[in-house]
Write a protein that holds these residues in place. Sequence first.
Motif, PDB file in Angstrom:
ATOM      1  N   ASP B 337     -92.709  82.367  24.520  1.00  0.00           N
ATOM      2  CA  ASP B 337     -91.587  81.842  25.298  1.00  0.00           C
ATOM      3  C   ASP B 337     -91.566  82.454  26.696  1.00  0.00           C
ATOM      4  OD1 ASP B 337     -90.867  80.336  23.163  1.00  0.00           O
ATOM      5  OD2 ASP B 337     -89.182  81.609  22.538  1.00  0.00           O
ATOM      6  N   PHE B 338     -91.853  83.757  26.756  1.00  0.00           N
ATOM      7  CA  PHE B 338     -91.852  84.439  28.061  1.00  0.00           C
ATOM      8  C   PHE B 338     -92.858  83.791  29.018  1.00  0.00           C
ATOM      9  CE2 PHE B 338     -93.659  87.474  31.044  1.00  0.00           C
ATOM     10  CZ  PHE B 338     -92.514  87.918  31.694  1.00  0.00           C
ATOM     11  N   VAL B 339     -94.081  83.596  28.553  1.00  0.00           N
ATOM     12  CA  VAL B 339     -95.099  83.048  29.485  1.00  0.00           C
ATOM     13  C   VAL B 339     -94.834  81.589  29.792  1.00  0.00           C
ATOM     14  CG1 VAL B 339     -96.883  84.705  28.801  1.00  0.00           C
ATOM     15  CG2 VAL B 339     -96.823  82.451  27.698  1.00  0.00           C
ATOM     16  N   LYS B 340     -94.068  80.909  28.941  1.00  0.00           N
ATOM     17  CA  LYS B 340     -93.780  79.490  29.192  1.00  0.00           C
ATOM     18  C   LYS B 340     -92.572  79.286  30.113  1.00  0.00           C
ATOM     19  CE  LYS B 340     -95.592  76.953  25.198  1.00  0.00           C
ATOM     20  NZ  LYS B 340     -95.209  76.374  23.882  1.00  0.00           N
ATOM     21  N   ARG B 341     -91.844  80.388  30.397  1.00  0.00           N
ATOM     22  CA  ARG B 341     -90.704  80.245  31.303  1.00  0.00           C
ATOM     23  C   ARG B 341     -91.168  79.682  32.644  1.00  0.00           C
ATOM     24  NH1 ARG B 341     -88.162  86.196  31.243  1.00  0.00           N
ATOM     25  NH2 ARG B 341     -87.437  85.403  33.249  1.00  0.00           N
ATOM     26  N   GLY B 345     -94.797  80.122  33.920  1.00  0.00           N
ATOM     27  CA  GLY B 345     -95.441  78.803  34.029  1.00  0.00           C
ATOM     28  C   GLY B 345     -96.717  78.593  33.245  1.00  0.00           C
ATOM     29  N   ALA B 346     -97.011  79.453  32.261  1.00  0.00           N
ATOM     30  CA  ALA B 346     -98.212  79.215  31.452  1.00  0.00           C
ATOM     31  C   ALA B 346     -97.911  78.129  30.416  1.00  0.00           C
ATOM     32  CB  ALA B 346     -98.636  80.507  30.770  1.00  0.00           C
ATOM     33  N   LYS B 347     -98.991  77.481  29.919  1.00  0.00           N
ATOM     34  CA  LYS B 347     -98.774  76.436  28.912  1.00  0.00           C
ATOM     35  C   LYS B 347     -98.687  77.040  27.522  1.00  0.00           C
ATOM     36  CE  LYS B 347    -100.239  72.343  31.313  1.00  0.00           C
ATOM     37  NZ  LYS B 347    -101.410  72.675  32.190  1.00  0.00           N
ATOM     38  N   GLY B 348     -99.337  78.173  27.345  1.00  0.00           N
ATOM     39  CA  GLY B 348     -99.308  78.785  26.021  1.00  0.00           C
ATOM     40  C   GLY B 348     -99.959  80.151  26.061  1.00  0.00           C
ATOM     41  N   LYS B 400    -101.757  85.309  38.170  1.00  0.00           N
ATOM     42  CA  LYS B 400    -100.328  85.538  38.433  1.00  0.00           C
ATOM     43  C   LYS B 400     -99.541  85.580  37.142  1.00  0.00           C
ATOM     44  CE  LYS B 400     -99.958  83.626  43.026  1.00  0.00           C
ATOM     45  NZ  LYS B 400     -99.832  82.312  43.702  1.00  0.00           N
ATOM     46  N   GLN B 401     -99.899  84.637  36.210  1.00  0.00           N
ATOM     47  CA  GLN B 401     -99.175  84.589  34.934  1.00  0.00           C
ATOM     48  C   GLN B 401     -99.450  85.854  34.123  1.00  0.00           C
ATOM     49  OE1 GLN B 401    -100.904  80.953  33.531  1.00  0.00           O
ATOM     50  NE2 GLN B 401     -99.560  79.665  34.813  1.00  0.00           N
ATOM     51  N   MET B 402    -100.723  86.265  34.132  1.00  0.00           N
ATOM     52  CA  MET B 402    -101.071  87.445  33.352  1.00  0.00           C
ATOM     53  C   MET B 402    -100.427  88.697  33.937  1.00  0.00           C
ATOM     54  SD  MET B 402    -102.367  88.492  30.664  1.00  0.00           S
ATOM     55  CE  MET B 402    -103.801  87.902  29.773  1.00  0.00           C
ATOM     56  N   ASN B 403    -100.276  88.718  35.272  1.00  0.00           N
ATOM     57  CA  ASN B 403     -99.564  89.820  35.920  1.00  0.00           C
ATOM     58  C   ASN B 403     -98.132  89.926  35.381  1.00  0.00           C
ATOM     59  OD1 ASN B 403     -98.632  91.743  37.963  1.00  0.00           O
ATOM     60  ND2 ASN B 403     -97.733  89.962  39.000  1.00  0.00           N
ATOM     61  N   GLU B 404     -97.473  88.794  35.289  1.00  0.00           N
ATOM     62  CA  GLU B 404     -96.098  88.798  34.759  1.00  0.00           C
ATOM     63  C   GLU B 404     -96.073  89.307  33.325  1.00  0.00           C
ATOM     64  OE1 GLU B 404     -93.426  88.152  36.404  1.00  0.00           O
ATOM     65  OE2 GLU B 404     -94.291  87.342  38.245  1.00  0.00           O
TER      66      GLU B 404
END
Lengths: 583, 583
Positions: B337-341, B345-348, B400-404
């Motif tokens: 859920d966190f990465v999909k916020r 913006g990740a898909k999964g 960027k997503q992985m950084n988050e």
Amino acid sequence: MLRTHTCGELRIDNVNNEVTLSGWVQKIRDKGGLMWIDLRDRYGVTQLTLEEGRTPEQALKTARELGREFVISVKGKVIERYSKNDKIPTGEVEIDVQEINIQNASKTPPFVIEDETDGGEDLRMKYRYLDLRRGEVRRKLELRSKMANAVRNFLSDQEFIEVETPVLIKSTPEGARDFVVPSRMNPGEFYALPQSPQTFKQLLMVSGFDRYFQIVKCFRDEDLRADRQPEFTQIDCEMSFVERDDVLDTFEGMTRHLFKSIKGVELGEFPRMEYAEAMSKYGSDKPDVRFGMEFVELNDVAQNKGFNVFDQAELVVGICAKDCAEYTRKQLDALTDFVKRPQVGAKGLVYVKCNVDGTFKSSVDKFYSQEDLKVWAEKAGAEAGDLMLVLSGATNTTRKQMNELRLHMGKELGLRKKDEFKPLWVVNFPLLEWDEETERFHAMHHPFTSPLKEDIAKLDTAPGEVRANAYDLVINGVEIGGGSIRIHDKTTQALMFKHLGFTPEEAKAQFGFLMDAFEYGAPPHGGIAFGFDRLCAMFGGSDSIRDYIAFPKNTSGRDVMIDSPSVVNNAQLDELGIRLKED
Amino acid sequence: MLRTHTCGELRIDNVNNEVTLSGWVQKIRDKGGLMWIDLRDRYGVTQLTLEEGRTPEQALKTARELGREFVISVKGKVIERYSKNDKIPTGEVEIDVQEINIQNASKTPPFVIEDETDGGEDLRMKYRYLDLRRGEVRRKLELRSKMANAVRNFLSDQEFIEVETPVLIKSTPEGARDFVVPSRMNPGEFYALPQSPQTFKQLLMVSGFDRYFQIVKCFRDEDLRADRQPEFTQIDCEMSFVERDDVLDTFEGMTRHLFKSIKGVELGEFPRMEYAEAMSKYGSDKPDVRFGMEFVELNDVAQNKGFNVFDQAELVVGICAKDCAEYTRKQLDALTDFVKRPQVGAKGLVYVKCNVDGTFKSSVDKFYSQEDLKVWAEKAGAEAGDLMLVLSGATNTTRKQMNELRLHMGKELGLRKKDEFKPLWVVNFPLLEWDEETERFHAMHHPFTSPLKEDIAKLDTAPGEVRANAYDLVINGVEIGGGSIRIHDKTTQALMFKHLGFTPEEAKAQFGFLMDAFEYGAPPHGGIAFGFDRLCAMFGGSDSIRDYIAFPKNTSGRDVMIDSPSVVNNAQLDELGIRLKED
């Protein structure tokens, strides 16, 4: 590596060191086979030497391409100079050049970059970045930096906290000289730039900060007289749980510390003088007390002797110029011309020569006997050989005129010495000032200045006579700082507003948030603000504050170097919700 | 005399002293015949005691009129306390009150003036002067003052000169976020407030000032994200005849000095990391290196195994969360859920549990064998008991997503410790940034940033790959400062303008006076600017810069205490040659 040493660093002990220096080419002397280059940076000047046969060809070739103000880096060995220059600290050595790298070329500068320059004021302002390259100018800003540091360290040691107050504040109806700043996020609304952080420092006292200071930019959008700037810097201070003498002692201490640590000058105790005394003795609220020449009121001895001009005057006042009895007709005429100048505005000048033989010669001998004049002289402390100068008229006007004449005489007689510093606290200014135009009283300082306790009762009966608990620090006739004990109780504040002609609603509209704050336990407090630009100028021995500002504006408020202010495009104005007024 | 001592000063040695204290009434306890009052000032709290029979009637009577936040002065004798309070330095003594003077009453404050307050953010901002009375808030500003002092003394010791640059400068066409200031003396023309003193500090280098600094207000008129302010403070610095490492060493020294002298923290040497490495290892140009969890690229081991999502991805990248193999379904779902916020913006999210028994359990077991996953784990340094988290997609986006995700995991696992400080220099940023909207390159820092020497040749062939000689100081994932070595020669500058799409005329119009100045011998130079508000917040252990500003503005750029910005009257606008735009 762009440098191993600065251009001010090498000494005879460095001989044989291999060094790299970087800097600006100040001077080139090319005597055929021998070349000398003066290399300059902020720290000093070092001489470079090159010689055909000894110096590598490439370095010689590069040296011959150099011009004034080129930026170069040089490698070489420190050697002892044959003919030493004892005027500069590096004068015993020079650099035997091995390698030169041109870091940057320079066009020929529009004026000579030395202490003695051929550039006029306008040209130097347009190329201020070159003017700042001159040692004389740079040293002024170094002094400023040093002074700011000394102020900060002194006040921090005394538990003052430096707090940054906002630059974008609120525009108030009376802020006629406010710069305003439209807000993109709040179109149609404006911030104002502070003319001083006055209200914020008082709020900080309400907050219990106890001792606040700030070296801070302030702003005033007004016609700039010769020595004003639209942005200027204050040392702004406020203290809680203090009475007047606490403030005066603290900042007397700071001023003494500055003079001692920066200039090596011991100032001693600062005299404290009532405003009323300053006005009657010197005709000025910022008297130059480097010299005496105090005013002597002659009404009782000069009136009712048939000289109409004096008889009708509210004030007859004289000064005594020591050893000036021999002034020639021409010199006396020049003094009369001086007082008649529109800036002074007197109708004429009466003189009394106290001749060395004990006789008197005056411009009013027709009306006064030798005996009369002797009485004047005794009253004025004038002795044989002295010259008395007398003016008459309405009290305030005449005092102002006499102040001008006194300062003029002080200058003529060399009594206003550049290297002598005489501080003075002028205290107990009038609280209110009658404004002829609006026919009401204005606060001489600001509406939060406390009246003297013993004068409060007079607020209703004789408001013009009420003295404020306000003070100025004057050095050599220049106002360096000023402040006051503030009103911290509601009753006195309400009384004050009433006398300033504010309805409670008007007061609320103008000073609302400060008055609100005062409802929650405002401590007794007071403070002072110093004009930092002027203080620097005084320390540097200059009359002009502009020299002590890195990038000053001219008398039209323009920065001629960056060409500002300037027009902005309509899209930008649109966003701000404003447009230009069409004429 | 309003006080002989402060409220933080008295100790057991002062017993029997006759003292006067002044301050605010913090707390009153009235137990019939006995009364205690906590008296507070900036320096501390001292207990006052009164007792019927012992204390003079008048003092008792006054004490009973007091309320919270009244300002009083008290005379009395220091006595030893019966029950001591070892939580405060004055806790061994109290004042046996003889006399109380009410200096000022107070309305009941809208919130409790203690470290733990009941006041909400909005209320505290409206009454900021009361919020500032709270010790916790005041200490933040005391810290700020102390830090400013430490910075100034450190830099002055290193021969830096503090120079005040102008606040009223020139508006430039690209200054979309400039505040502008209409000029009364030059109607229809505007100054701008500086977003930074960049050009002035470079001019000072041209002037030979060699080492400049300034703690200075800067201004930006833009939508304020949570932690921005329209006016903010920079430690602004510039040096001549330096290369990158000179600047880095100097300001590493300053930062170390601050941490040591203010917080007692030894930072050691700061690592220096290429921008490219920071991006590939942490997906951020300001990595938090208090913890590892570095990125591992898995393309070579995860692709071509039939998992379409990975096969089509430009980047497959994982991190290893130590000892998290036991994460529950619910915990893993929360991470997905966190990465999909939308903010991430990740898909999964793909996970691989490295079970303690040596087996693997992943969300992609359908596509990868135990052997495959073992290879991933080896690559990522994941051991039994660890959890691997994998994202995939376009390189920049995925990083960027992985950084988050990494920062989130670091926080969850308590790896981002408040009392640990890990500095890092990130160096060699890209010089140019492609702007999709305008379809041209922009300077990532500013157009005077120097490219790396070895990359200059690529300006024509591969401008996007050219690295700038620019650097950021990052501490705990927060950008604290940034700067660059500047271009000081005409040729490179011209090349730079060409690649930024400026015609020489446009460049002249925008940067005219700086370019002119550069014709007269500009030295090699570079500098840095620190966000002082943020640095203070970091030292104070806070995420919000607003706490470290005495009178901050809200996210709409409003000062709710003084109610600014506000409308100004038409007469004032008239004088400025502007009017409001009608809608």
